[in-house]
Design an enzyme around this catalytic site. Structure first.
Site, PDB file in Angstrom:
ATOM      1  N   LYS A 162      60.786 -19.004   6.821  1.00 18.79           N
ATOM      2  CA  LYS A 162      61.614 -18.175   7.702  1.00 18.79           C
ATOM      3  C   LYS A 162      62.120 -19.016   8.874  1.00 18.79           C
ATOM      4  CE  LYS A 162      61.148 -13.964   5.872  1.00 18.79           C
ATOM      5  NZ  LYS A 162      62.278 -13.101   5.478  1.00 18.79           N
ATOM      6  N   ASP A 190      64.930 -18.879   4.324  1.00 21.32           N
ATOM      7  CA  ASP A 190      65.456 -17.536   4.600  1.00 21.32           C
ATOM      8  C   ASP A 190      65.879 -17.494   6.062  1.00 21.32           C
ATOM      9  OD1 ASP A 190      66.177 -14.916   4.735  1.00 21.32           O
ATOM     10  OD2 ASP A 190      64.226 -14.102   4.166  1.00 21.32           O
ATOM     11  N   GLU A 218      68.735 -18.351   1.779  1.00 23.12           N
ATOM     12  CA  GLU A 218      68.935 -16.902   1.721  1.00 23.12           C
ATOM     13  C   GLU A 218      69.625 -16.379   2.975  1.00 23.12           C
ATOM     14  OE1 GLU A 218      66.155 -12.879   1.129  1.00 23.12           O
ATOM     15  OE2 GLU A 218      65.304 -14.878   0.897  1.00 23.12           O
ATOM     16  N   ASP A 243      71.332 -11.474   0.455  1.00 20.10           N
ATOM     17  CA  ASP A 243      70.283 -10.471   0.570  1.00 20.10           C
ATOM     18  C   ASP A 243      70.840  -9.233   1.262  1.00 20.10           C
ATOM     19  OD1 ASP A 243      68.003  -8.979   0.844  1.00 20.10           O
ATOM     20  OD2 ASP A 243      66.996 -10.326   2.232  1.00 20.10           O
ATOM     21  N   LYS A 267      66.355  -5.854  -3.922  1.00 21.46           N
ATOM     22  CA  LYS A 267      65.211  -5.190  -3.304  1.00 21.46           C
ATOM     23  C   LYS A 267      65.376  -3.692  -3.502  1.00 21.46           C
ATOM     24  CE  LYS A 267      64.451  -8.732   0.255  1.00 21.46           C
ATOM     25  NZ  LYS A 267      64.520  -9.049   1.706  1.00 21.46           N
TER      26      LYS A 267
END
Length: 363
Positions: A162, A190, A218, A243, A267
């Site tokens: 992250k 991400d 991402e 995403d 998701k």
């Protein structure tokens, strides 16, 4: 087997370490659990987290929509009328994707139970085993390095890092982690919408010059910046994954049509449930676009449903990011999917295979 009522409960599990991204910090996995009852005495389970900064959903809004809008429309329907039930759920209210996802998970659980089969087998079959990556939260560099090494010691060999707070610091973090781990792990980044398109191109080119190898990046830009995603994809060789830009099948069609993303992250809480996630996976497969199956810091009820989908749609869902249950201090779900660090194995019991859930606080 007809739907007779819906019950609700809260479930909270402390995290082993705080979950930090460019847009939020979370210390507990907190799910609203949906328990769908039937006239046969069999129940189906679903759940959803509150993610107001991503989906706009809170537990209060999820409860209200399910209890007051969706429940009256589906009570009395036979669970084998799966498509008709999902149609009612999807058209009962605009938005509210997490509420729709939670109730759909419970309905699919019951649907598979009505055929006495594991859900993944009814969705297409496949191998009941997966391997997931694990998330390394944004933190001070020494903490991120320690977390990365701990992940490797637990058997993870794919790490999702992250970043997205300040670009030069982000580059330093990623380079240091890559050098520390060497060839012991695959790295995914991400950014959680934390960079601009030009910053992303700059960062990826600099990291490549530094010898850092990345599997994918991402959502580097804001969710509505499709032009930015395309700008990046045209200028770098690292695969770019959408995403927050990829909620619905219609959005995915647009991403594919414009060439804005190389990979789609599915998701359930974004797609509004399994019925729409299946459409996204099928669309991506038609266009030879790989998919990741991800989660939003959810517990093992909804992540179990995502795992069943991933097993059944392995031809399009080739990347697995279902580490939510392993980030908690314990798993309150008895039965169902076994989450053992990087290894995920599905039960052969009907539906999601859940026997019971410990620590539920009924509402």
């Amino acid at each position: 087997m007809k739907i007779s009522a819906i019950r609700f409960a809260k479930l909270q599990v402390p995290l082993k370490t705080p979950f930090k991204t460019a847009i939020r910090t979370v210390e507990n996995i907190t799910d609203l659990v949906i328990i769908v009852e039937t006239d046969a005495g069999i129940v189906g389970y679903g759940s959803a987290p509150a993610t107001p900064v991503i989906t706009g959903d809170t537990h209060e809004s999820i409860y209200y929509v399910l209890n007051n809008i969706i429940q009256p429309q589906i009570v009395g329907m036979d669970v084998q009328e799966l498509n008709a039930i999902c149609h009612k759920i999807q058209h009962a209210v605009v938005g509210n994707s997490s509420a729709k996802a939670a109730i759909e998970i419970a309905i699919y659980d019951l649907w598979a139970k009505s055929f006495n089969a594991p859900l993944y087998q009814l969705l297409g079959g496949g191998s009941p085993k997966l391997r997931t990556d694990v998330t390394i939260s944004i933190d001070k560099l020494d903490k991120m390095l320690a977390d990365a090494n701990l992940a490797l010691s637990r058997g993870f060999d794919i790490l999702k890092i992250k970043i997205g707070t300040e670009i030069e610091n982000d580059i330093v973090r990623v380079e240091a982690i890559a050098k520390e781990l060497g060839n012991r792990a695959t790295l995914r980044l991400d950014v959680n919408q934390g960079w601009t398109a030009k910053q992303t191109v700059y960062a990826l080119q600099k990291l490549a010059h530094l010898g850092v190898k990345l599997e994918l990046v991402e959502q580097p830009v804001k969710s509505n910046d499709i032009d930015g995603l395309r700008y990046i994809s045209e200028r770098v060789t690292t695969p770019i994954m959408a995403d927050e830009s990829a909620f619905s099948p219609l959005q995915v069609i647009d991403l594919i049509r414009t060439g804005a993303a190389d990979i789609i992250n599915i998701k359930l809480m974004k797609s509004a449930g399994l019925s729409q996630a299946i459409k996204i996976a099928d669309l991506a497969e038609l266009h030879n676009i790989p998919c990741m199956i991800g989660c939003m810091l959810e517990g093992s009820i909804s992540v179990a449903a995502a795992a069943h989908l991933a097993c059944a749609k392995a031809s399009s869902i080739s990347l697995i990011d279902l580490d939510g249950p392993t980030l908690g201090q314990y798993n309150p779900v008895v039965g169902g999917v076994n989450f053992d660090d990087a290894s995920i194995e599905l039960s052969q019991s009907p539906g999601l295979g859940i026997d019971s859930i410990q620590g539920l606080q009924e509402l």
